[in-house]
Design an enzyme around this catalytic site. Sequence first.
Site, PDB file in Angstrom:
ATOM      1  CD  GLN A  72      85.366  42.919  34.580  1.00 53.97           C
ATOM      2  OE1 GLN A  72      85.572  43.688  33.662  1.00 53.97           O
ATOM      3  NE2 GLN A  72      86.291  42.665  35.496  1.00 53.97           N
ATOM      4  CB  SER A  92      94.647  50.824  35.419  1.00 55.94           C
ATOM      5  OG  SER A  92      95.077  49.516  35.767  1.00 55.94           O
ATOM      6  CG  HIS A 101      96.387  48.657  40.532  1.00 51.83           C
ATOM      7  ND1 HIS A 101      95.613  47.799  41.282  1.00 51.83           N
ATOM      8  CD2 HIS A 101      95.612  49.009  39.468  1.00 51.83           C
ATOM      9  CE1 HIS A 101      94.437  47.646  40.734  1.00 51.83           C
ATOM     10  NE2 HIS A 101      94.397  48.366  39.616  1.00 51.83           N
ATOM     11  CG  HIS A 119      96.105  44.492  38.229  1.00 55.28           C
ATOM     12  ND1 HIS A 119      96.390  45.823  38.043  1.00 55.28           N
ATOM     13  CD2 HIS A 119      95.003  44.241  37.482  1.00 55.28           C
ATOM     14  CE1 HIS A 119      95.512  46.354  37.220  1.00 55.28           C
ATOM     15  NE2 HIS A 119      94.659  45.415  36.861  1.00 55.28           N
ATOM     16  N   GLY A 127      96.815  45.636  31.953  1.00 53.33           N
ATOM     17  CA  GLY A 127      98.089  46.252  32.273  1.00 53.33           C
ATOM     18  C   GLY A 127      97.935  47.412  33.234  1.00 53.33           C
ATOM     19  N   GLY A 139      88.511  41.113  40.498  1.00 55.26           N
ATOM     20  CA  GLY A 139      88.415  41.896  41.712  1.00 55.26           C
ATOM     21  C   GLY A 139      86.983  42.303  42.016  1.00 55.26           C
ATOM     22  CD  GLN A 140      83.708  42.800  47.264  1.00 56.87           C
ATOM     23  OE1 GLN A 140      84.510  42.112  47.861  1.00 56.87           O
ATOM     24  NE2 GLN A 140      82.741  43.470  47.866  1.00 56.87           N
TER      25      GLN A 140
END
Length: 388
Positions: free
Chosen positions: A211, A244, A73, A76, A70, A205-206
């Site tokens: 991750q 975020s 931005h 996302h 959540g 996302g890069q």
Amino acid sequence: MAALPNVIRRVNGMANDDRLSLSKKLPVLNSQSGPKPRSFQVFGHIPSLRTARRHAMLAGESVGFVPTMGALHKGHLALIRQAVQENTHVYVSIYVNPTQFGVNEDLGSYPQTLPADLQQLRALTAEFWDNDSVGQITGVFTPKTRDMYPGFKPTSEVDGHGSFVTITPLSSMLEGASRPVFFRGVATVCMKLFNIVRPDRVYFGQKDIQQTYVIQRMVDDFHLNTQVRVVPTVREKDGLAMSSRNEYLGKRRRKVASVLIRALRAVRTEFINGVTGREELLSAAHRVVDEELAKQTALPPTWRSLFEVDYFSLADPMRLTELDTVTPAHGAVLSGAIKMLPVEEAQENEDLGTGDGKITVRLIDNLRLELPSFLRKSDPQKAVTPVL
């Protein structure tokens, strides 16, 4: 150890203009019959989502999945736009996962903005209504912790009890050294979400580069039938990676936070100009942060924004192991993390961000070190100005 996901290799091999148009290069694999719905369904429970997913499977329609916590931005939204380009249906999850927060981390204060998030997604959905060449946002999954962790309340201790997915040694490197339960929590919740949604493709996302390695390794090792897609980092005008957690910064710390990407870009400039040794490259990053820190330290407490460097890493692009020398033909993943420290003394009516400036904000970022194409077969010592 996990190799860099395929999409990241392709993305980093493109010029900037190509990166921005990546979504136009990848067609939807299946198209939905009939008119598109004008909105999406919000799923609060697992069985109802699985029922909808089964209908798509029986119809032979592809499903993309964007897991989020959540506080959405533009980063996302870029993931979702990419997913819509490649799938008939896209599901988005909004769930603040407790197991990836350490005992003394910011779980309690993490931004939770579900109504605003849903409003953003409804506005985004309108972009796809009249475009038959792309898919749609079909569902938003907003589970409760009691459903995601049905056995008992999850724990955040390093040696805590529970059913966890642990990916070693990837999870103990870099970010994992500072946040020992983080990747355990990420891998665990992603395994759960992938089992629930059963996506054909998942999107990350890069910015969270490590991750993506952890998720790719998990997908490979557990034979999960999904493809990991990595989308370029979306940045503010000054280069700060969208996150975020930027909501915590407020105006004062926000101005200084770009020091991280400035440090990484300084290293990239050195590399493009022919420097390949680890010590020489990373010293460029330290010069930038040392200069900024000296500048901030000289200011009074009501004006300064202090920070600490957690790490800078120069790693092999296939295995994420540290390098002593960067081979121009293979390049490297350059990453770093800093901690923006709490505001020492607030000004009257100052915008301090979420948490009133009292929360330490950890920022991460990364760049791929590689020579521009016109230099790869020429003199690597030739000085050039990198495209930013």
